[in-house]
Design a protein around this motif. Structure first.
Motif, short mmCIF file in Angstrom:
data_model
loop_
_atom_site.label_atom_id
_atom_site.label_comp_id
_atom_site.label_asym_id
_atom_site.label_seq_id
_atom_site.Cartn_x
_atom_site.Cartn_y
_atom_site.Cartn_z
N LYS A 47 0.83 -1.20 0.00
CA LYS A 47 0.00 0.00 0.00
C LYS A 47 0.87 1.26 0.00
N GLU A 48 1.92 1.29 0.80
CA GLU A 48 2.81 2.45 0.82
C GLU A 48 3.47 2.65 -0.54
N PHE A 49 3.88 1.55 -1.17
CA PHE A 49 4.50 1.63 -2.49
C PHE A 49 3.52 2.21 -3.51
N LEU A 50 2.29 1.68 -3.53
CA LEU A 50 1.30 2.16 -4.49
C LEU A 50 0.91 3.61 -4.23
N ASP A 51 0.80 4.00 -2.96
CA ASP A 51 0.49 5.39 -2.64
C ASP A 51 1.59 6.33 -3.14
N LYS A 52 2.83 5.90 -3.03
CA LYS A 52 3.95 6.74 -3.43
C LYS A 52 4.05 6.89 -4.94
N PHE A 53 3.83 5.78 -5.68
CA PHE A 53 4.10 5.80 -7.11
C PHE A 53 2.85 5.81 -8.00
N SER A 54 1.66 5.80 -7.43
CA SER A 54 0.48 5.83 -8.28
C SER A 54 0.36 7.20 -8.93
N GLY A 55 0.03 7.20 -10.20
CA GLY A 55 -0.14 8.45 -10.94
C GLY A 55 1.14 9.04 -11.47
N VAL A 56 2.26 8.35 -11.35
CA VAL A 56 3.53 8.89 -11.84
C VAL A 56 3.47 9.11 -13.34
#
Length: 75
Positions: A47-56
């Protein structure tokens, strides 16, 4: 050179026991030691990974970006 991977624990006196089945007697080997406790970086959950890199890449056309890159490279 063949590669083998196995997990082992370093004993109190600093020795590592190679499991049975690995024929490495009298052979020169390369040893890489990874400390699996931390590996030098903090662990993150998915979840932390997806929150950080989602929408890049939001709003970017990857095909156009590749085309532009190749056109610039081969001028």
């Amino acid at each position: 050179m063949e590669a083998y991977k196995f997990k082992a624990k370093v004993s109190e006196n600093g020795t590592i026991v190679v499991p049975d089945g690995f024929d490495v007697k009298n052979k020169e080997v390369e040893v890489i030691i990874l400390d699996e406790v931390n590996l030098g970086r903090p662990k993150k959950n998915m979840k932390e990974f997806l929150d950080k890199f989602s929408g890049v890449l939001e709003g970017i056309d990857p095909d156009k970006a590749k085309y532009d890159y190749l056109m610039e490279k081969h001028k």
